[in-house]
Write a protein that holds these residues in place. Sequence first.
Motif, PDB file in Angstrom:
ATOM      1  N   TRP A 297     -32.974  42.362   3.041  1.00  0.00           N
ATOM      2  CA  TRP A 297     -31.698  41.849   2.135  1.00  0.00           C
ATOM      3  C   TRP A 297     -32.150  40.864   0.998  1.00  0.00           C
ATOM      4  O   TRP A 297     -33.134  39.927   1.306  1.00  0.00           O
ATOM      5  N   GLN A 298     -31.794  40.814   0.192  1.00  0.00           N
ATOM      6  CA  GLN A 298     -32.264  40.117  -1.013  1.00  0.00           C
ATOM      7  C   GLN A 298     -30.809  39.699  -1.123  1.00  0.00           C
ATOM      8  O   GLN A 298     -29.893  39.204  -1.271  1.00  0.00           O
ATOM      9  N   PHE A 299     -31.161  38.037  -1.563  1.00  0.00           N
ATOM     10  CA  PHE A 299     -30.385  37.268  -2.042  1.00  0.00           C
ATOM     11  C   PHE A 299     -30.790  36.406  -3.345  1.00  0.00           C
ATOM     12  O   PHE A 299     -31.548  35.562  -3.690  1.00  0.00           O
ATOM     13  N   LEU A 300     -29.745  36.439  -4.642  1.00  0.00           N
ATOM     14  CA  LEU A 300     -29.824  36.069  -5.540  1.00  0.00           C
ATOM     15  C   LEU A 300     -28.601  34.583  -5.980  1.00  0.00           C
ATOM     16  O   LEU A 300     -27.454  35.187  -5.438  1.00  0.00           O
ATOM     17  N   GLY A 301     -28.881  33.570  -6.039  1.00  0.00           N
ATOM     18  CA  GLY A 301     -27.775  32.984  -6.370  1.00  0.00           C
ATOM     19  C   GLY A 301     -27.899  31.675  -7.668  1.00  0.00           C
ATOM     20  O   GLY A 301     -29.239  30.958  -8.357  1.00  0.00           O
ATOM     21  N   ASP A 302     -27.294  30.761  -7.429  1.00  0.00           N
ATOM     22  CA  ASP A 302     -26.985  29.728  -8.179  1.00  0.00           C
ATOM     23  C   ASP A 302     -26.331  28.056  -7.630  1.00  0.00           C
ATOM     24  O   ASP A 302     -25.409  28.870  -7.216  1.00  0.00           O
ATOM     25  N   ILE A 303     -26.153  27.329  -8.021  1.00  0.00           N
ATOM     26  CA  ILE A 303     -25.994  26.577  -7.656  1.00  0.00           C
ATOM     27  C   ILE A 303     -26.017  25.546  -8.803  1.00  0.00           C
ATOM     28  O   ILE A 303     -27.090  25.092  -9.313  1.00  0.00           O
ATOM     29  N   SER A 334     -33.738  33.206  -6.073  1.00  0.00           N
ATOM     30  CA  SER A 334     -33.437  34.387  -4.791  1.00  0.00           C
ATOM     31  C   SER A 334     -34.050  34.183  -3.571  1.00  0.00           C
ATOM     32  O   SER A 334     -35.741  33.385  -3.864  1.00  0.00           O
ATOM     33  N   VAL A 335     -33.955  34.988  -2.942  1.00  0.00           N
ATOM     34  CA  VAL A 335     -35.127  34.825  -1.597  1.00  0.00           C
ATOM     35  C   VAL A 335     -35.139  36.236  -1.607  1.00  0.00           C
ATOM     36  O   VAL A 335     -33.392  37.277  -0.949  1.00  0.00           O
ATOM     37  N   LEU A 336     -36.137  36.726  -0.999  1.00  0.00           N
ATOM     38  CA  LEU A 336     -36.298  38.388  -0.641  1.00  0.00           C
ATOM     39  C   LEU A 336     -37.978  37.574  -0.214  1.00  0.00           C
ATOM     40  O   LEU A 336     -38.649  37.859  -0.365  1.00  0.00           O
ATOM     41  N   LYS A 337     -37.411  37.368   1.923  1.00  0.00           N
ATOM     42  CA  LYS A 337     -38.895  37.359   2.223  1.00  0.00           C
ATOM     43  C   LYS A 337     -39.205  35.633   2.063  1.00  0.00           C
ATOM     44  O   LYS A 337     -39.597  35.488   3.225  1.00  0.00           O
ATOM     45  N   SER A 338     -38.646  35.440   0.969  1.00  0.00           N
ATOM     46  CA  SER A 338     -39.398  33.995   1.173  1.00  0.00           C
ATOM     47  C   SER A 338     -38.378  33.237  -0.393  1.00  0.00           C
ATOM     48  O   SER A 338     -38.039  34.494  -0.965  1.00  0.00           O
ATOM     49  N   LEU A 339     -38.163  32.318  -0.244  1.00  0.00           N
ATOM     50  CA  LEU A 339     -38.050  31.458  -1.741  1.00  0.00           C
ATOM     51  C   LEU A 339     -38.349  31.474  -3.137  1.00  0.00           C
ATOM     52  O   LEU A 339     -39.990  31.105  -2.945  1.00  0.00           O
ATOM     53  N   LYS A 340     -37.937  31.903  -3.878  1.00  0.00           N
ATOM     54  CA  LYS A 340     -37.722  31.668  -5.012  1.00  0.00           C
ATOM     55  C   LYS A 340     -37.476  31.136  -6.011  1.00  0.00           C
ATOM     56  O   LYS A 340     -36.406  30.854  -6.135  1.00  0.00           O
ATOM     57  N   ILE A 341     -37.642  30.343  -6.510  1.00  0.00           N
ATOM     58  CA  ILE A 341     -37.160  29.030  -7.793  1.00  0.00           C
ATOM     59  C   ILE A 341     -37.586  29.231  -9.541  1.00  0.00           C
ATOM     60  O   ILE A 341     -38.017  29.202  -9.670  1.00  0.00           O
ATOM     61  N   ASP A 342     -36.063  30.065  -9.408  1.00  0.00           N
ATOM     62  CA  ASP A 342     -36.682  30.219 -11.062  1.00  0.00           C
ATOM     63  C   ASP A 342     -36.323  28.643 -11.720  1.00  0.00           C
ATOM     64  O   ASP A 342     -37.205  28.513 -12.857  1.00  0.00           O
ATOM     65  N   ASN A 343     -35.654  27.913 -11.584  1.00  0.00           N
ATOM     66  CA  ASN A 343     -35.563  26.985 -11.963  1.00  0.00           C
ATOM     67  C   ASN A 343     -34.452  25.540 -11.073  1.00  0.00           C
ATOM     68  O   ASN A 343     -33.541  26.403 -10.479  1.00  0.00           O
ATOM     69  N   PHE A 379     -41.733  31.912  -3.625  1.00  0.00           N
ATOM     70  CA  PHE A 379     -42.480  32.439  -2.533  1.00  0.00           C
ATOM     71  C   PHE A 379     -43.691  30.920  -1.721  1.00  0.00           C
ATOM     72  O   PHE A 379     -42.771  30.687  -0.608  1.00  0.00           O
ATOM     73  N   ASP A 380     -44.306  31.008  -2.118  1.00  0.00           N
ATOM     74  CA  ASP A 380     -45.302  29.733  -1.581  1.00  0.00           C
ATOM     75  C   ASP A 380     -45.844  29.370  -2.855  1.00  0.00           C
ATOM     76  O   ASP A 380     -46.670  27.668  -2.127  1.00  0.00           O
ATOM     77  N   LYS A 381     -45.133  28.669  -3.465  1.00  0.00           N
ATOM     78  CA  LYS A 381     -45.950  28.191  -4.809  1.00  0.00           C
ATOM     79  C   LYS A 381     -44.902  27.438  -5.794  1.00  0.00           C
ATOM     80  O   LYS A 381     -44.480  28.603  -6.046  1.00  0.00           O
ATOM     81  N   PHE A 382     -44.933  26.315  -5.801  1.00  0.00           N
ATOM     82  CA  PHE A 382     -44.287  25.350  -6.531  1.00  0.00           C
ATOM     83  C   PHE A 382     -44.735  25.136  -7.795  1.00  0.00           C
ATOM     84  O   PHE A 382     -45.722  23.734  -7.828  1.00  0.00           O
ATOM     85  N   PHE A 383     -44.221  24.321  -8.861  1.00  0.00           N
ATOM     86  CA  PHE A 383     -44.540  24.123 -10.065  1.00  0.00           C
ATOM     87  C   PHE A 383     -43.363  23.306 -10.074  1.00  0.00           C
ATOM     88  O   PHE A 383     -42.334  22.965 -10.613  1.00  0.00           O
ATOM     89  N   VAL A 384     -44.647  21.144  -9.915  1.00  0.00           N
ATOM     90  CA  VAL A 384     -43.680  20.563 -11.059  1.00  0.00           C
ATOM     91  C   VAL A 384     -43.954  20.481 -12.278  1.00  0.00           C
ATOM     92  O   VAL A 384     -44.771  19.834 -12.829  1.00  0.00           O
ATOM     93  N   GLN A 385     -42.701  19.721 -13.126  1.00  0.00           N
ATOM     94  CA  GLN A 385     -43.285  19.764 -14.585  1.00  0.00           C
ATOM     95  C   GLN A 385     -42.311  18.150 -15.206  1.00  0.00           C
ATOM     96  O   GLN A 385     -41.285  17.915 -14.769  1.00  0.00           O
ATOM     97  N   ILE A 404     -46.915  25.372  -0.371  1.00  0.00           N
ATOM     98  CA  ILE A 404     -46.551  25.127   1.187  1.00  0.00           C
ATOM     99  C   ILE A 404     -47.298  26.640   1.736  1.00  0.00           C
ATOM    100  O   ILE A 404     -46.782  27.848   1.842  1.00  0.00           O
ATOM    101  N   GLY A 405     -47.981  26.089   3.722  1.00  0.00           N
ATOM    102  CA  GLY A 405     -48.096  27.220   3.711  1.00  0.00           C
ATOM    103  C   GLY A 405     -49.070  27.896   3.776  1.00  0.00           C
ATOM    104  O   GLY A 405     -48.944  28.698   4.302  1.00  0.00           O
ATOM    105  N   SER A 406     -49.986  28.497   2.793  1.00  0.00           N
ATOM    106  CA  SER A 406     -50.610  29.862   2.411  1.00  0.00           C
ATOM    107  C   SER A 406     -51.637  29.675   1.877  1.00  0.00           C
ATOM    108  O   SER A 406     -52.028  30.820   1.949  1.00  0.00           O
ATOM    109  N   GLY A 407     -52.530  29.256   1.910  1.00  0.00           N
ATOM    110  CA  GLY A 407     -53.950  28.788   1.867  1.00  0.00           C
ATOM    111  C   GLY A 407     -54.122  28.606   0.291  1.00  0.00           C
ATOM    112  O   GLY A 407     -55.153  28.222   0.469  1.00  0.00           O
ATOM    113  N   GLN A 408     -53.014  28.586  -0.388  1.00  0.00           N
ATOM    114  CA  GLN A 408     -53.301  27.921  -1.492  1.00  0.00           C
ATOM    115  C   GLN A 408     -53.289  26.511  -2.037  1.00  0.00           C
ATOM    116  O   GLN A 408     -52.864  25.615  -1.208  1.00  0.00           O
ATOM    117  N   ASN A 409     -54.646  25.967  -2.900  1.00  0.00           N
ATOM    118  CA  ASN A 409     -54.410  24.958  -3.559  1.00  0.00           C
ATOM    119  C   ASN A 409     -52.962  24.487  -4.155  1.00  0.00           C
ATOM    120  O   ASN A 409     -52.535  24.797  -5.138  1.00  0.00           O
TER     121      ASN A 409
END
Length: 987
Positions: A297-303, A334-343, A379-385, A404-409
Amino acid sequence: MKNFIVYFVISSAISITGGLIYAKYYLSPKLKQIIEAKASEAVGAPVTIKDLRVLILPKISIAGSGVKFSLSRPKLDVKISRIYVSLPLSLKLLNKNLPLGPFRIQIEEPTVDLEIPAAKSENSAKPANPITDSQNMQITGIKFARDLSIEVIVERARIRLNRLGPDKTPPQQIFLEPLDFELHIPGIEKNWNLSLKTHAYVGQDNVSLNLPIYVTSDFSFKDFILSTTKSSGNFGGILFDLSGEQDLSRNIANWKLAIDIDELAKLKVPPNIIPATNWSGGIKAHLNAINNDSKNWQFLGDIKLSQVAGLVHFERADLSLNGGFRFDLDTRFSVLKSLKIDNLNLVANLDSAEIIKDKLFSKPKGIPLSFNVNLSGGFDKFFVQNCRLQFANLMSLFEGSIAIGSGQNSDLTMRIQPTELSGWESFFPFLKDRALTGRLELNGAVHGQIDHPEALSLELRPLKLEKIKGHIQYVSVDGTQKFSGPFEFDSDIRLKTHARDIEEAKVLMDANFTEMALIYKDLFLKKKGENFKLKIAADKNQNGIEFARSSIEFLHSLIFFKGRISEPDRPKLNFNFSLAPVEIEDAISLLPQFSKYKIVGNVKSNFNLVGQYDFKDAIQKSPLNLNGNISLMLPNFEYVSPAKVASDKADSKSDKTLDKMPDKTTDKATDKATAKVEPILPPWPILQTAHLKIDAKINKFHFDDLLADGMSASAQLESGIFSVSELKFNQIFAGQINLKDFKTDLKKALPDANGTINFSHVDTNQALSFMNPSYKNILKAQASGSVNFYSVHPAQSDFMLKLRAAGKTELKNTTISSMQIDDIINDKISKIPGVGKSKPVESKALATEMTLEFNLLKTIFNILNFKMLTPEKNELIAKGSVEVPTKNMSLQGIAYLANAPVGGDVRAANSDAQGRFVIPFSLQGNLMKPEASLAQKSIEEILKNTLAYIAKRETENLKKDLKDNPKKAIQNKVDQLKKGLEGLFKN
């Protein structure tokens, strides 16, 4: 509940219709069984009908005690008076079933209308059916006509669910009343219409929720495709619209959900469900759920939350939050296996809120507190500006990335602009007693995997606390730590770490805690007003953190130190300390465990501290080692040992007398009292393993009952073993003592000791009284000599048994209270026939001189050589032994009496060259009252000497007597001498 009503009515209608078409005569029990089975299958729980009767009439009616049907073709009216259903429910959590039921469902007085059109003739055109050519289609085992038309209407129904609680607790209640439900199915493949209207109540104890619920839907089911163009509803003021379709045969779907809350104030949300009231603002949300491959399943949305605000009242044991809040949120995801935040943009404001956390933090209403977050990522990395946080006049900025939990820094930077701290004492209760001043500045960064905090890298470039002045008031929960009073603090810290390694560090710190009271458990105590300052200068190099010349100033003392720290998580220390000089009384006043030592003076020292410090074990258990030199200059030293205190308590309760010496079998009180005595040296590794050379000069020395003046010593402490190469007392027991090669183990509670003592002019009465009070007044003299000894602690019950000694001493001005020599001699001499008491012997005991060679072993005091000489030349030479516990003695010797009232042939025949009367003797019995006697051999020796003297002087007379009657003459003379000599040593 909706499925229950629909399936129950449809299954019952199909069963009745089938029975009327295929069997004109159908047995009531069979129909009752079918209805019960289908209804039970629909709800998943037993449904029973008490009684059912079928009558074949032009107008067929079916009646029952619990259910009533009336059938007038083509319409079937079903009226159900009441239905009870018991539902045993459970919740599956972590692969375990947790029972929640049973619930009891009650449905009262609904009305259900079903319309069933007449069957079509055989010549009617067949409707198109891509799935089957049969007139009937099969769904879950139930066959019904393709053109079947159904209408289900439930009016004014009431549903009550009661979850039975434990004894004496109210049940959970869920009410739906009144419930109106309509389902219109004009045909299986035509558009269906559903509507639901009810009012929901949920409650338990004081928690309640009342929500109006409205649902309308137009949907169709064709070729196993379920679709709706418009389904909408209102759930307690939350408006939603649903549209889309799902292919049930291939599990392909596309659904769209829109939620619109125009005004939160219209929601029926009470404060006892969500800890906030006075809600305002709007919420809009859109969600698109898509499934194109039947697997993912794929979820697209806005709040979007617009000017959402409210009042919150939240209380917990350690946290309270009261007052207004406001925030705005706008995000696309959007969510497809993991969360992605466009903004994601979040702006929150808590200016109107009061926040209190224990006694550590307090933000009053009206103090600015807000934050702005801008976030994106997938997915597993978010950017703060450009994330900003404001508290009061403090402004901080955060930027970077978070993995978050991906082995990335993750890489996150933070900055606090230079901020004046004036007035900040109001935010921290432990600082509130005095105005806080100074300035804070921070530039920092964090790098690494946040799910492995031990491997994170940290940078502070710098952290500045400039000219901080304030007042702290803090007491730990258990009361063992207390910090109270004004303080001054100035620091500039630059730090870069990677995991547990410190790559760069530079620390400059200057702190003044003079006006502060500091208590840390029972290890450290500083009173208010006592001078206490700290200066630190440290820099990181390849060997660790190097401390340049830093200092600790306390009271009137100053300690300089420099050294190195490596491995900061369990720091390895290598420090050099220089005490120049330190007042011992100052140091002891800060260390409660050493308060029992009453020492005045100063100490100069230079020592190294090496080892590993464990924050959990603190200094008491950390494996630290101390090496160095200590020089003590003490005008006074006073110490009462725990063994002495315990022994005194035991003595106060015992019935000891001077005649009852302590031994292993009788001194039970001392054993019991000393069983809990602590070692002189605390069991800290830093002290137990210390290597210290000590030079000391003490003007006044007071240890337990021992008093001394003018002490000087050269000693060392080696792994708990205290040894003295030389210890001098200029004044002790009224004389002088020099102790050499002394050694004792301070790790033991009652340590033993050995050494060599050289002494001169020592008052024996004082010395013996110190060893044991029962020895008082036994021997009074001035003693000089030397003794080698081994001794267990005097508080030990077997002290005398294990005491060993050997030595030589000279005694002057001696008085032995247990051996009244004059009395013994005069008593024995007065019994000699013809002497009487006219001329008593006066030995002048106070002027007596003695020499003694001895050893002490297993409570036996062995007198190897004893010599006593008076000014009148009276002399006593003896040897023997004394059993110390019993005071039994055995002493043999010869007395030389210059003025013995003995004359005649006995005196002339038994005198030495100086004319002193020579008497062999033996002392036996108790040391306090010895018995003197002459051995048979001694008497015979005196007799022999006397006879020889007489023979020489009276040769002629004797010859005549011998000539007349020789045997009788000799016997008479022997009897005469023997009688006189025996009387000399008998009562």
